[in-house]
Design a protein around this motif. Structure first.
Motif, PDB file in Angstrom:
ATOM      1  N   ILE A  92       0.843  -1.204   0.000  1.00  0.00           N
ATOM      2  CA  ILE A  92       0.000   0.000   0.000  1.00  0.00           C
ATOM      3  C   ILE A  92       0.875   1.250   0.000  1.00  0.00           C
ATOM      4  O   ILE A  92       0.575   2.241  -0.678  1.00  0.00           O
ATOM      5  N   LYS A  93       1.970   1.211   0.755  1.00  0.00           N
ATOM      6  CA  LYS A  93       2.890   2.357   0.772  1.00  0.00           C
ATOM      7  C   LYS A  93       3.475   2.615  -0.615  1.00  0.00           C
ATOM      8  O   LYS A  93       3.597   3.770  -1.045  1.00  0.00           O
ATOM      9  N   SER A  94       3.837   1.553  -1.303  1.00  0.00           N
ATOM     10  CA  SER A  94       4.384   1.702  -2.656  1.00  0.00           C
ATOM     11  C   SER A  94       3.344   2.300  -3.598  1.00  0.00           C
ATOM     12  O   SER A  94       3.658   3.164  -4.430  1.00  0.00           O
ATOM     13  N   LEU A  95       2.106   1.845  -3.448  1.00  0.00           N
ATOM     14  CA  LEU A  95       1.027   2.385  -4.277  1.00  0.00           C
ATOM     15  C   LEU A  95       0.759   3.853  -3.935  1.00  0.00           C
ATOM     16  O   LEU A  95       0.466   4.661  -4.826  1.00  0.00           O
ATOM     17  N   LEU A  96       0.880   4.192  -2.656  1.00  0.00           N
ATOM     18  CA  LEU A  96       0.705   5.589  -2.247  1.00  0.00           C
ATOM     19  C   LEU A  96       1.791   6.471  -2.863  1.00  0.00           C
ATOM     20  O   LEU A  96       1.519   7.609  -3.279  1.00  0.00           O
ATOM     21  N   GLU A  97       2.996   5.952  -2.930  1.00  0.00           N
ATOM     22  CA  GLU A  97       4.083   6.707  -3.571  1.00  0.00           C
ATOM     23  C   GLU A  97       3.770   6.965  -5.044  1.00  0.00           C
ATOM     24  O   GLU A  97       4.075   8.038  -5.578  1.00  0.00           O
ATOM     25  N   GLU A  98       3.145   5.977  -5.685  1.00  0.00           N
ATOM     26  CA  GLU A  98       2.738   6.164  -7.075  1.00  0.00           C
ATOM     27  C   GLU A  98       1.651   7.230  -7.189  1.00  0.00           C
ATOM     28  O   GLU A  98       1.640   8.032  -8.131  1.00  0.00           O
ATOM     29  N   VAL A  99       0.738   7.228  -6.219  1.00  0.00           N
ATOM     30  CA  VAL A  99      -0.321   8.250  -6.193  1.00  0.00           C
ATOM     31  C   VAL A  99       0.293   9.639  -6.075  1.00  0.00           C
ATOM     32  O   VAL A  99      -0.086  10.576  -6.796  1.00  0.00           O
ATOM     33  N   ILE A 100       1.244   9.781  -5.161  1.00  0.00           N
ATOM     34  CA  ILE A 100       1.913  11.073  -4.962  1.00  0.00           C
ATOM     35  C   ILE A 100       2.655  11.491  -6.235  1.00  0.00           C
ATOM     36  O   ILE A 100       2.649  12.669  -6.622  1.00  0.00           O
ATOM     37  N   LYS A 101       3.241  10.514  -6.890  1.00  0.00           N
ATOM     38  CA  LYS A 101       4.030  10.795  -8.089  1.00  0.00           C
ATOM     39  C   LYS A 101       3.166  11.315  -9.237  1.00  0.00           C
ATOM     40  O   LYS A 101       3.575  12.224  -9.985  1.00  0.00           O
ATOM     41  N   ILE A 102       1.966  10.758  -9.392  1.00  0.00           N
ATOM     42  CA  ILE A 102       1.129  11.152 -10.538  1.00  0.00           C
ATOM     43  C   ILE A 102       0.131  12.254 -10.183  1.00  0.00           C
ATOM     44  O   ILE A 102      -0.621  12.702 -11.058  1.00  0.00           O
ATOM     45  N   ASP A 103       0.137  12.706  -8.928  1.00  0.00           N
ATOM     46  CA  ASP A 103      -0.826  13.743  -8.534  1.00  0.00           C
ATOM     47  C   ASP A 103      -0.674  15.029  -9.352  1.00  0.00           C
ATOM     48  O   ASP A 103      -1.683  15.621  -9.763  1.00  0.00           O
ATOM     49  N   PRO A 104       0.556  15.507  -9.629  1.00  0.00           N
ATOM     50  CA  PRO A 104       0.674  16.707 -10.483  1.00  0.00           C
ATOM     51  C   PRO A 104       0.059  16.500 -11.870  1.00  0.00           C
ATOM     52  O   PRO A 104      -0.551  17.426 -12.429  1.00  0.00           O
ATOM     53  N   ASP A 105       0.213  15.305 -12.425  1.00  0.00           N
ATOM     54  CA  ASP A 105      -0.399  15.008 -13.724  1.00  0.00           C
ATOM     55  C   ASP A 105      -1.917  15.059 -13.627  1.00  0.00           C
ATOM     56  O   ASP A 105      -2.599  15.494 -14.561  1.00  0.00           O
ATOM     57  N   ARG A 106      -2.446  14.579 -12.495  1.00  0.00           N
ATOM     58  CA  ARG A 106      -3.901  14.627 -12.283  1.00  0.00           C
ATOM     59  C   ARG A 106      -4.394  16.072 -12.281  1.00  0.00           C
ATOM     60  O   ARG A 106      -5.400  16.406 -12.923  1.00  0.00           O
ATOM     61  N   VAL A 107      -3.683  16.935 -11.558  1.00  0.00           N
ATOM     62  CA  VAL A 107      -4.077  18.345 -11.478  1.00  0.00           C
ATOM     63  C   VAL A 107      -4.056  18.984 -12.865  1.00  0.00           C
ATOM     64  O   VAL A 107      -4.976  19.713 -13.253  1.00  0.00           O
ATOM     65  N   GLU A 108      -3.028  18.681 -13.619  1.00  0.00           N
ATOM     66  CA  GLU A 108      -2.920  19.243 -14.967  1.00  0.00           C
ATOM     67  C   GLU A 108      -4.022  18.704 -15.867  1.00  0.00           C
ATOM     68  O   GLU A 108      -4.571  19.425 -16.716  1.00  0.00           O
ATOM     69  N   ALA A 109      -4.371  17.431 -15.692  1.00  0.00           N
ATOM     70  CA  ALA A 109      -5.438  16.833 -16.496  1.00  0.00           C
ATOM     71  C   ALA A 109      -6.777  17.494 -16.189  1.00  0.00           C
ATOM     72  O   ALA A 109      -7.590  17.734 -17.097  1.00  0.00           O
ATOM     73  N   VAL A 110      -7.012  17.797 -14.927  1.00  0.00           N
ATOM     74  CA  VAL A 110      -8.245  18.488 -14.537  1.00  0.00           C
ATOM     75  C   VAL A 110      -8.284  19.881 -15.161  1.00  0.00           C
ATOM     76  O   VAL A 110      -9.303  20.321 -15.707  1.00  0.00           O
ATOM     77  N   ARG A 111      -7.155  20.570 -15.088  1.00  0.00           N
ATOM     78  CA  ARG A 111      -7.071  21.913 -15.660  1.00  0.00           C
ATOM     79  C   ARG A 111      -7.367  21.881 -17.170  1.00  0.00           C
ATOM     80  O   ARG A 111      -8.131  22.699 -17.689  1.00  0.00           O
ATOM     81  N   GLU A 112      -6.785  20.914 -17.844  1.00  0.00           N
ATOM     82  CA  GLU A 112      -6.965  20.814 -19.288  1.00  0.00           C
ATOM     83  C   GLU A 112      -8.401  20.431 -19.645  1.00  0.00           C
ATOM     84  O   GLU A 112      -8.957  20.907 -20.646  1.00  0.00           O
ATOM     85  N   ARG A 113      -9.002  19.589 -18.809  1.00  0.00           N
ATOM     86  CA  ARG A 113     -10.378  19.172 -19.063  1.00  0.00           C
ATOM     87  C   ARG A 113     -11.335  20.361 -18.966  1.00  0.00           C
ATOM     88  O   ARG A 113     -12.263  20.499 -19.775  1.00  0.00           O
TER      89      ARG A 113
END
Length: 285
Positions: A161-182
């Motif tokens: 779960i910790k490893s998956l959380l690190e992945e979540v943290i890693k892609i969070d900026p991409d998520r924000v940018e995707a929301v902005r673009e949408r």
């Protein structure tokens, strides 16, 4: 160190004219639940045995079995001579059979055999008590061994779960940018001219509404606390169950706020690991 609620213990003790076998089996349960199968002469001591077992095992559905095998000449069952003779006399008038056959029929009749209730003495109870304690030592050893396996598996699940959380943290900026673009594309599709300043304000509001920073921090803290609790000397399944509920709450919130398919996929994997943790916790003392 955590301890499982599943285990088995057996002990055999020998006293004059008797061989006594004690067996203990335990399964997971929210409370202590003892099912005792013991000879009638030991019933008066059942409460004492219950307290000994409860103090040692704590929780669990426990089966206690005590078997007595008479090894000497002494027995608690005797032939009711007068009754048997009376049956044989009556049978002679009914059937033409040898004395041996009459005896075989007579001893099968009601009250032909009488069982005298043995009185348990203190020495005998001490022997039984010792056998129960030996069986408890064995069952606790079994529980400890299984607890080590559970601890290893739970640490693995938490690490996943910790490893998956690190992945979540890693892609969070991409998520924000995707929301902005949408949002930007949505405005372009309706062919409306948006004020850039106003647009940025709306973006900030929207991003803050779906911000998962707090959830990420709390989830990381809960995971650390879970592992810390695992490494304590006392086994505390109830506490681990509570922490796992808090972990689940943060994972669910991240999933509901994400609005981003790659992150939601990671959340599904975290939920899968958490379900396996919850299943294992059910068997922890």
């Amino acid at each position: 160190m955590i301890q499982s609620m599943t285990g088995f213990g057996k002990s055999i003790t020998q006293i004059p004219n008797k061989k006594i076998t004690v067996e203990l089996k335990s399964l997971n349960s929210k409370n202590f639940d003892l099912n005792a199968r013991i000879p009638s002469q030991y019933r008066e001591k059942e409460l004492d045995l219950r307290n000994i077992i409860s103090n040692s095992l704590g929780r669990g559905k426990v089966d206690l079995s005590i078997y007595v095998e008479y090894t000497g000449e002494q027995t608690s069952t005797n032939v009711n001579t007068e009754v048997v003779k009376n049956y044989m006399n009556q049978l002679r008038d009914i059937v033409n059979a040898s004395e041996v056959e009459l005896l075989k029929m007579a001893v099968k009749m009601p009250d032909s055999l009488k069982t005298e209730r043995d009185e348990i003495d203190e020495e005998e109870f001490k022997a039984i008590e010792g056998a129960v304690k030996d069986a408890l030592t064995e069952i606790n050893g079994f529980r400890n061994d299984e607890g080590k396996a559970l601890e290893k598996d739970l640490n693995l699940r938490i690490s996943n779960i910790k490893s998956l959380l690190e992945e979540v943290i890693k892609i969070d900026p991409d998520r924000v940018e995707a929301v902005r673009e949408r949002i930007r594309k949505g405005i372009e599709e309706i062919k409306e001219q948006a004020d850039e300043s106003r647009f940025e304000q709306e973006i900030v509001y929207y991003i803050e509404k779906f911000d998962i920073t707090e959830e990420k921090v709390r989830l990381d803290n809960h995971l650390d606390y879970f592992q810390k609790t695992l490494n304590t000397e006392d086994s505390n399944g109830r506490k681990l169950a509570f922490i796992s509920q808090e972990i689940g709450r943060e994972i669910n919130t991240i999933g509901s706020k994400s609005n981003y398919a790659p992150m939601q996929q990671l959340v599904v994997q975290m939920k899968d690991e958490l379900e396996k943790i919850k299943e294992q916790i059910l068997n922890i003392l």
